[in-house]
Design a protein around this motif. Sequence first.
Motif, PDB file in Angstrom:
ATOM      1  N   ASP A 105       0.797  -1.245  -0.116  1.00 37.36           N
ATOM      2  CA  ASP A 105      -0.094  -0.029   0.003  1.00 37.36           C
ATOM      3  C   ASP A 105       0.876   1.171   0.013  1.00 37.36           C
ATOM      4  O   ASP A 105       1.101   1.946   1.027  1.00 37.36           O
ATOM      5  CB  ASP A 105      -1.003  -0.038   1.244  1.00 37.36           C
ATOM      6  N   PRO A 106       1.428   1.601  -1.120  1.00 36.48           N
ATOM      7  CA  PRO A 106       2.217   2.902  -1.147  1.00 36.48           C
ATOM      8  C   PRO A 106       1.645   4.197  -1.210  1.00 36.48           C
ATOM      9  O   PRO A 106       0.371   4.119  -1.424  1.00 36.48           O
ATOM     10  CB  PRO A 106       3.096   2.494  -2.590  1.00 36.48           C
ATOM     11  N   GLN A 107       2.287   5.217  -0.674  1.00 34.43           N
ATOM     12  CA  GLN A 107       1.703   6.489  -0.894  1.00 34.43           C
ATOM     13  C   GLN A 107       2.385   7.407  -1.719  1.00 34.43           C
ATOM     14  O   GLN A 107       1.796   8.243  -2.397  1.00 34.43           O
ATOM     15  CB  GLN A 107       1.347   7.139   0.705  1.00 34.43           C
ATOM     16  N   TYR A 108       3.820   7.189  -1.598  1.00 31.60           N
ATOM     17  CA  TYR A 108       4.724   8.000  -2.441  1.00 31.60           C
ATOM     18  C   TYR A 108       5.609   7.165  -3.245  1.00 31.60           C
ATOM     19  O   TYR A 108       6.257   6.099  -2.421  1.00 31.60           O
ATOM     20  CB  TYR A 108       5.299   9.166  -1.725  1.00 31.60           C
ATOM     21  N   GLY A 109       5.982   7.526  -4.310  1.00 28.92           N
ATOM     22  CA  GLY A 109       7.074   6.628  -4.969  1.00 28.92           C
ATOM     23  C   GLY A 109       7.777   7.441  -6.082  1.00 28.92           C
ATOM     24  O   GLY A 109       7.092   8.246  -6.706  1.00 28.92           O
ATOM     25  N   ILE A 110       9.023   7.085  -6.390  1.00 33.65           N
ATOM     26  CA  ILE A 110       9.569   7.634  -7.405  1.00 33.65           C
ATOM     27  C   ILE A 110      10.645   6.622  -8.285  1.00 33.65           C
ATOM     28  O   ILE A 110      11.070   5.895  -7.320  1.00 33.65           O
ATOM     29  CB  ILE A 110      10.565   8.899  -7.061  1.00 33.65           C
ATOM     30  N   ARG A 111      10.840   6.682  -9.406  1.00 40.57           N
ATOM     31  CA  ARG A 111      11.348   5.770  -9.934  1.00 40.57           C
ATOM     32  C   ARG A 111      12.137   6.429 -11.501  1.00 40.57           C
ATOM     33  O   ARG A 111      11.588   7.104 -11.902  1.00 40.57           O
ATOM     34  CB  ARG A 111      10.743   4.505 -10.610  1.00 40.57           C
ATOM     35  N   LEU A 112      13.516   5.932 -11.521  1.00 39.59           N
ATOM     36  CA  LEU A 112      14.343   6.411 -12.707  1.00 39.59           C
ATOM     37  C   LEU A 112      14.876   5.145 -13.556  1.00 39.59           C
ATOM     38  O   LEU A 112      15.463   4.510 -12.956  1.00 39.59           O
ATOM     39  CB  LEU A 112      15.269   7.084 -12.179  1.00 39.59           C
ATOM     40  N   THR A 113      14.383   4.913 -14.735  1.00 40.24           N
ATOM     41  CA  THR A 113      15.071   3.988 -15.609  1.00 40.24           C
ATOM     42  C   THR A 113      15.389   4.364 -17.029  1.00 40.24           C
ATOM     43  O   THR A 113      15.132   5.539 -17.512  1.00 40.24           O
ATOM     44  CB  THR A 113      13.831   2.802 -15.604  1.00 40.24           C
ATOM     45  N   GLY A 114      16.256   3.869 -17.503  1.00 41.86           N
ATOM     46  CA  GLY A 114      16.569   4.058 -18.825  1.00 41.86           C
ATOM     47  C   GLY A 114      18.307   3.946 -19.160  1.00 41.86           C
ATOM     48  O   GLY A 114      18.852   2.943 -18.452  1.00 41.86           O
ATOM     49  N   LYS A 115      18.799   4.568 -20.333  1.00 38.97           N
ATOM     50  CA  LYS A 115      20.320   4.338 -20.684  1.00 38.97           C
ATOM     51  C   LYS A 115      20.793   5.480 -20.133  1.00 38.97           C
ATOM     52  O   LYS A 115      20.369   6.676 -20.662  1.00 38.97           O
ATOM     53  CB  LYS A 115      20.098   3.867 -21.972  1.00 38.97           C
TER      54      LYS A 115
END
Length: 795
Positions: free
Chosen positions: A357-367
Motif C-alpha cells: 500500500d504505497p503513498q509516495y514513490g519515484i522511479r528512474l529507468t533508462g540508458k
Amino acid sequence: MRYAPPSRLPGWIISSAITIVCILPRAAQSGAVVNTTPLTRPVINIVRVDHAPKLEDFLEMQPGPNAPAMAKVQNFIEKDPKDGAPAQERTDAYLGYDSRYLYAVFVCFDSNPGRIRGHMARRESIGPDHDEVQLYLDTFNDKRRAYGFMINPRGIQYDYIWTDNNGDDGSWDTVWDSWGKVTPQGYVAMMAIPFKSLRFPASGEQTWGIILQRVVPHDNDNSFYPRVSSSIQGRLNQEGTLKGLTNISPGRNIQLNPYGIAGAFRGLDQRDPNRPAFLANHLGCDAGRDGKMILHDSLVLDFTVNPDFRQLESDQPQNTVNQRFEVFFPEKRPFFQEGANFFNTPINLYFTRRIADPQYGIRLTGKLGEKWGLGLLAIDDQGLGRVVPDDDPLRRKRAYFTVGRVTRELWKQSHIGLFYGDREFSAVTPDKTICDDNAITTTEQISCVTRSNRVGGADFDFKFGDHYRINGQAVTSTTDEADGTHLAGPSFDVYSNYSNRHWLLESHYVDTSPGFVTLTGFFRRPDFRQERHFDRYYWRPEGKIVTDYGPQFFHVSSWDHSGLNLDNDFEPGFFMDLKANTHIEYWHGITNEQLRPVDFSTLTRTTNFGKGYNGFFISNGYFKLVQLNGSINFAKAINFDPPTNAVPFLADEVNANWTVTVHPWSPLAIDNSYILERLTRRSAPAQAIINAHIIRSKWNYQYNPRLGFRAIFQYNSLLRNPLFTDLDQGKSFNADFLVTYLVHPGTAFYVGYNSNLENLDPLGISRHNGLLRTNRSYINDGRVIFAKISYLFRF
C-alpha cells in the motif's frame, strides 16, 4: 540418507561444460564465436510521406490513388510450423513517417477469410487466439530491447517491451493509434506511432532495428520479415535494419496523470481475528497523481502520489491448498510493472508485491550513453501499519524501500550488473505485535519483526554465438530483527541454456545460505541447494498433421548445507505439436522428499517419503470460437496440514487446472477456469482428506474499442475431513463488475462494484468472539462500489 552436497561437483557444471565443449569448437571452425548466423540482414529504407495515410486507402488490398508513397515490405518467411518456408498467407506491409508519426500498414491476404479471428476485445487482451500483426522497433539498434506494437484485424492494441531473454513485457503502455478492418480478401491493419511515445538517440539520422510479424491461428502460421529462424536463439539478433529516418525528435514528453475517485464500502475488519467487526463508509472521495518526465531522450523519471489500482481485475486463481511454500502471484499494478525489466536479475530480488500500500514513490529507468542501463526506485509502504489493530505498536507505521540496479553492456546481448535493495521498518519484538501471528507466509512473518534488510551483489548474462546463453548472480544479505537477531549470508544462482532447431538444454543451480533473506524480492526457503535440468529433443516432420514431437526429461535434486538430500525428482515425458494449433504433453515422475524435525515439530526424526505422479497437458486453439488448455496430475503426495500434534503423511492426490475460452460472438469473450486439489487416504477404507475447488468465470463484452463491460464470478470451496487435517472448511462467492471507457492508457472512466459472500458466523462477529465458520450459511463480508476518472496530460 545423506548424499554429497552438490557444491562439490554440481550437475550444472558438468552440463554446462559439455555444452561449451560441443559448441565452441564448431564456432571456432566457422571463424566466429559470437555470430555464427549465415543469414543476411536486409535493410529497409523508409519513406517520408507528404501526408498521413488512411486505412481506407488500402481496403482494396493495395495502395489506392490517395495513398502516399511508402516503403513496401513483402515475402514474409515462416518460423512455425515450417522454419524457412514462405508464409502460407501473403502479407504486404507499407512503412512511412512524417515529423510526428511512424506509420505501418499491413495488408493481410487470407485464402479463407471466414476463419479470420478478429474479435472485438478490450485493449491488451489479444493473443495467440487472434489473428494479429506486430512491429518491433529496436530504436537504439543494440539488439537488446525493442518496443513492440501488436494489433488484431479490429485494430485492438497490445504494446510491450521485447527482450530475447524474457520475451514480451506487457506492462509497458503508451499512446498510439490503430485501425483495422476485415475485407473479402483478408484484412487491413494500420498503426500510427508518435515519436513522442518512443525513446531513441539524439541524432539527425536514425538507424533502428526492425522486425515485422504476422500470426495466423487457423493455419498455425507464425511468419516474420526478415526471417526469424528457430535454429537461432533469440529474435532481435535476427532483426533487419531501418534507415531513412531523419530530423525527428521525441520532444519533451512530460506527462501528468491525475485521478479522482468516489465510492462507498462495507467490509469486515479482520485486523484482530479475535475481535472482528464490520466497518462502513457510505461516501468517500480520494485523489492521486502519476507523472512521467523524459530526460535526455533516454531516461524516464516516474513518480506516484497515492496510487489507486482498484479497477484492476482479481488475480488469476491458483491452488494455495496443501502448499508447503509461498505461491507466486505476478504483479499487476501498472506503476510497478512498467520498467521492471531494468531491475530483473537471475535471483528474484525485485518482487513489488511486497509493497502492499504505497503513498509516495519515484522511479528512474533508462540508458546512460550507449552502454549503461540504470534503474532506481524509492517508495514507502503503509501496508503493515494498516493490517494491525489500533492499539498495536505497528499501527500507522510504514516501511521504506530503496532498490537500485546498474548494468554495463558487453558484446552481443551480454551484460554485467550490480543490484542493491534495502527495506527499512520501525519493527517491534514479536511479543508486542499481532502482525506476525496473522501473517500467512514466512516472509510476511519476517517482515513484521525486521527493522532492516539489505541485499546486494553482482550478476551477469553472457550470450555465446547463436545458441548458448549463461547467466548468474552472487548476492549477500544482512537482516536485523527487532529482538536483536542478526541474519546474514549469501545466495548464488547460475543458469545455462542451449537451444537450436532440435535441442533445448537447460541447467540451473541455486545455493541459498541459512542466513539469507530478501524482503524486496521473492524466495521460498533458506538453507537450500538445488540443481535442476530440463532437456527436450524436437523431431520436426513439419507435416500436415504433426509439426514436431519428441522426448523430454526433467530432473531436480535439493540439499541443505549439512549435506542432507531434501528431494529428488526424475521425470521423463513426451510432447507433440499438431498443425491444428494443438500442444500435448505427458509425463511420469518418480520422486522422494525428506522432512526434518526443523520443518515440522511433530517429527521426531528425518522421514523419507517416496512419491510419484503421472500428468497430462493439452492446449488447443484450432477452433475459432473455443480455446482450451489444461492439465491433470495423479500423484502420491504429502499431506502438509495434518491434525494438530499429528505428523505429515502420504496421501493420494488429484490436481487439475483447466481453462476454456468461448467467443459466442465477436464482442463477447467468456473465460471459464476450474482448479481442483483433492487428497484421499491411501489405506483402506479410502476416505477424503481435502476437496478444494475454485470455479471462475470472466465475461467481457466489448461494445467498441473504448467501451467495455466486465463481470467476474468466482466460487471457492474447501471441504475437509477434520480427522485428517486441521484446515478450516471454507466457502466463498465473489462477484466483480466493471464498466470501462478507455480513450487511451491514462485517460479513462471506470464504474465498479465488488461483493463477497463467505461462510462466516454472524453471531461470532456481532459478539466479537472471533471468526467462526459455518457449514452452509453465508454473509456478505465485503462490498465496494466506486467511480473513477483519470486523464493523461502530455506536454
